[in-house]
Enzyme design. Structure first.
Site, PDB file in Angstrom:
ATOM      1  N   ALA A 180     -44.084 -18.132 -14.582  1.00 61.56           N
ATOM      2  CA  ALA A 180     -45.144 -17.369 -13.901  1.00 61.56           C
ATOM      3  C   ALA A 180     -46.551 -17.606 -14.458  1.00 61.56           C
ATOM      4  CB  ALA A 180     -44.803 -15.873 -13.975  1.00 61.56           C
TER       5      ALA A 180
ATOM      6  N   HIS B  29     -52.694 -38.131 -12.308  1.00 56.97           N
ATOM      7  CA  HIS B  29     -52.609 -36.676 -12.455  1.00 56.97           C
ATOM      8  C   HIS B  29     -53.463 -36.227 -13.640  1.00 56.97           C
ATOM      9  CE1 HIS B  29     -49.125 -37.044  -9.784  1.00 56.97           C
ATOM     10  NE2 HIS B  29     -49.272 -35.750  -9.554  1.00 56.97           N
TER      11      HIS B  29
ATOM     12  N   LYS C  97     -50.256 -33.218 -17.649  1.00 50.61           N
ATOM     13  CA  LYS C  97     -48.936 -33.554 -17.080  1.00 50.61           C
ATOM     14  C   LYS C  97     -48.080 -34.249 -18.137  1.00 50.61           C
ATOM     15  CE  LYS C  97     -46.600 -35.522 -13.071  1.00 50.61           C
ATOM     16  NZ  LYS C  97     -45.717 -34.355 -12.970  1.00 50.61           N
TER      17      LYS C  97
HETATM   18  P1  NAD Z   1     -47.204 -25.705 -16.685  1.00 51.39           P
HETATM   19  O1  NAD Z   1     -46.854 -26.261 -18.023  1.00 51.39           O
HETATM   20  O2  NAD Z   1     -48.590 -25.241 -16.428  1.00 51.39           O
HETATM   21  O3  NAD Z   1     -46.210 -24.473 -16.338  1.00 51.39           O
HETATM   22  C1  NAD Z   1     -44.862 -24.424 -16.684  1.00 51.39           C
HETATM   23  C2  NAD Z   1     -44.566 -22.982 -17.079  1.00 51.39           C
HETATM   24  O4  NAD Z   1     -43.152 -22.839 -17.245  1.00 51.39           O
HETATM   25  C3  NAD Z   1     -45.218 -22.592 -18.420  1.00 51.39           C
HETATM   26  O5  NAD Z   1     -45.956 -21.386 -18.255  1.00 51.39           O
HETATM   27  C4  NAD Z   1     -44.033 -22.388 -19.355  1.00 51.39           C
HETATM   28  O6  NAD Z   1     -44.255 -21.415 -20.340  1.00 51.39           O
HETATM   29  C5  NAD Z   1     -42.970 -21.974 -18.353  1.00 51.39           C
HETATM   30  N1  NAD Z   1     -41.609 -22.098 -18.880  1.00 51.39           N
HETATM   31  C6  NAD Z   1     -41.083 -23.050 -19.684  1.00 51.39           C
HETATM   32  N2  NAD Z   1     -39.797 -22.765 -19.972  1.00 51.39           N
HETATM   33  C7  NAD Z   1     -39.494 -21.638 -19.301  1.00 51.39           C
HETATM   34  C8  NAD Z   1     -38.335 -20.819 -19.207  1.00 51.39           C
HETATM   35  N3  NAD Z   1     -37.189 -21.144 -19.821  1.00 51.39           N
HETATM   36  N4  NAD Z   1     -38.393 -19.704 -18.447  1.00 51.39           N
HETATM   37  C9  NAD Z   1     -39.526 -19.347 -17.790  1.00 51.39           C
HETATM   38  N5  NAD Z   1     -40.670 -20.070 -17.863  1.00 51.39           N
HETATM   39  C10 NAD Z   1     -40.646 -21.193 -18.602  1.00 51.39           C
HETATM   40  O7  NAD Z   1     -46.790 -26.837 -15.632  1.00 51.39           O
HETATM   41  P2  NAD Z   1     -47.174 -26.932 -14.076  1.00 51.39           P
HETATM   42  O8  NAD Z   1     -48.354 -27.814 -13.908  1.00 51.39           O
HETATM   43  O9  NAD Z   1     -47.189 -25.563 -13.479  1.00 51.39           O
HETATM   44  O10 NAD Z   1     -45.920 -27.743 -13.531  1.00 51.39           O
HETATM   45  C11 NAD Z   1     -44.607 -27.271 -13.697  1.00 51.39           C
HETATM   46  C12 NAD Z   1     -43.639 -28.287 -13.109  1.00 51.39           C
HETATM   47  O11 NAD Z   1     -43.832 -28.397 -11.699  1.00 51.39           O
HETATM   48  C13 NAD Z   1     -43.809 -29.693 -13.668  1.00 51.39           C
HETATM   49  O12 NAD Z   1     -42.537 -30.319 -13.763  1.00 51.39           O
HETATM   50  C14 NAD Z   1     -44.648 -30.379 -12.606  1.00 51.39           C
HETATM   51  O13 NAD Z   1     -44.537 -31.777 -12.593  1.00 51.39           O
HETATM   52  C15 NAD Z   1     -44.051 -29.759 -11.372  1.00 51.39           C
HETATM   53  N6  NAD Z   1     -44.883 -29.815 -10.161  1.00 51.39           N
HETATM   54  C16 NAD Z   1     -44.231 -30.085  -9.007  1.00 51.39           C
HETATM   55  C17 NAD Z   1     -44.915 -30.078  -7.812  1.00 51.39           C
HETATM   56  C18 NAD Z   1     -44.149 -30.314  -6.543  1.00 51.39           C
HETATM   57  O14 NAD Z   1     -44.734 -30.253  -5.463  1.00 51.39           O
HETATM   58  N7  NAD Z   1     -42.831 -30.539  -6.624  1.00 51.39           N
HETATM   59  C19 NAD Z   1     -46.288 -29.813  -7.793  1.00 51.39           C
HETATM   60  C20 NAD Z   1     -46.926 -29.516  -8.984  1.00 51.39           C
HETATM   61  C21 NAD Z   1     -46.212 -29.501 -10.176  1.00 51.39           C
END
Ligand code: NAD
Length: 268
Positions: A8, A154, A158
């Site tokens: 979140a 990106h 990332k």
């Molecule tokens: P981010 O690092 O900003 O956010 C990830 C969050 O997950 C962090 O707040 C972290 O503390 C939390 N987290 C980690 N382990 C956890 C757990 N066990 N329980 C609950 N929360 C946990 O990263 P982001 O930029 O938000 O991206 C997250 C993922 O989404 C990445 O893999 C990214 O590549 C992917 N992404 C996918 C798309 C898509 O369209 N598929 C688009 C953007 C990002």
């Protein structure tokens, strides 16, 4: 539809919380972060930069999942594997945007999909999924003398490469050529690499600044090139795609679905 956002406090998590608030078809019923996150105990609305929404961020996913119809998951591969098993236990939709997953993580999604609808995509935007359909078509038309290269850029935070969307585009190119990407995959060229092998699909990843996501697929032939590209200007489009996927999956049979299924692009 009652939705839980896991991760979140992340970039996507915060974007999802805002997008849910703007979407009349769903509501935020839970917000989960990893144990030790500074966001635990805070109001999810505040975490997302909005007014209070009355949902506190928790590090106990079990109770949040039990009160939801679906979970939106943009976290890490290990967390996603765990959350897929939990979503299956509780019987709710799992929408997975997390990238960088290995077969060991993916197998958990496949197992969960035996009992619940799981929608997984390396990119949740309409544009990238349309691009993938076009790439598949172009790759099917051109012969292997046309070299295929996938470029992506990106933001500097990332952690995985190539991006999920780049892999999605590479898979689309391989499928158009009726081959398997892993048999033709080339990434991270450095040093004396020798000439390009015919039929390979190459990947190049750039990282820097705050770039949300740029992708380009180059078909390079003798004396000419075709370039197909997509630029994501705002992460909210991934969040809108994830919500659309959850609403679409809500009353579906169990199974592993893609955004192409959600967006009805299979016939494109
Ligand atoms: P981010 O690092 O900003 O956010 C990830 C969050 O997950 C962090 O707040 C972290 O503390 C939390 N987290 C980690 N382990 C956890 C757990 N066990 N329980 C609950 N929360 C946990 O990263 P982001 O930029 O938000 O991206 C997250 C993922 O989404 C990445 O893999 C990214 O590549 C992917 N992404 C996918 C798309 C898509 O369209 N598929 C688009 C953007 C990002």
């Amino acid at each position: 539809m009652r939705l839980v956002v896991v991760g979140a406090a992340g970039r996507m998590g915060r974007t999802l919380i805002k997008a849910i608030a703007e979407n009349p078809g769903c509501m935020l019923s839970g917000a989960v972060e990893r144990p030790g996150s500074a966001a635990v105990g805070q109001d999810a609305g505040f975490v997302a930069g909005m007014a209070s929404c009355g949902v506190l961020v928790t590090d106990e996913p079990g109770s949040a999942f039990a009160e939801a119809d679906g979970v939106l998951d943009f976290t890490t591969p290990d967390a996603t594997a765990e959350y897929s098993s939990l979503a299956a236990q509780v019987g709710i939709v799992h929408v997975v945007g997390t990238t960088g997953m290995e077969p060991v993580h993916f197998s958990k999604l496949v197992r969960a999909a035996r009992t619940i609808p799981v929608v997984q995509s390396g990119n949740m935007s309409l544009g990238v999924n349309i691009l993938a359909a076009l790439v598949q078509k172009v790759a099917a038309i051109l012969d292997k003398e046309w070299d295929i290269e996938v470029l992506e850029m990106h933001h500097r935070m990332k952690v995985d490469a190539p991006s999920g969307a780049a892999l999605l585009l590479g898979e689309a190119a391989a499928s158009g050529r009726q081959t398997i990407l892993s048999d033709h995959y080339v990434a991270g060229r450095d040093g004396c690499t020798g000439c390009r092998t015919v039929g390979t699909i190459g990947f190049a990843a750039l990282r820097g600044g705050t770039v949300v996501g740029d992708h380009k697929v180059v078909f390079a032939g003798a004396g000419e090139r075709i370039e197909l590209s997509h630029i994501a200007e705002d992460r909210s489009l991934f969040a809108q795609g994830a919500i659309k996927a959850a609403l679409w999956a809500r009353n579906r049979e169990h199974g592993l679905y893609t955004m192409s299924d959600v967006l009805g692009l299979d016939g494109l």
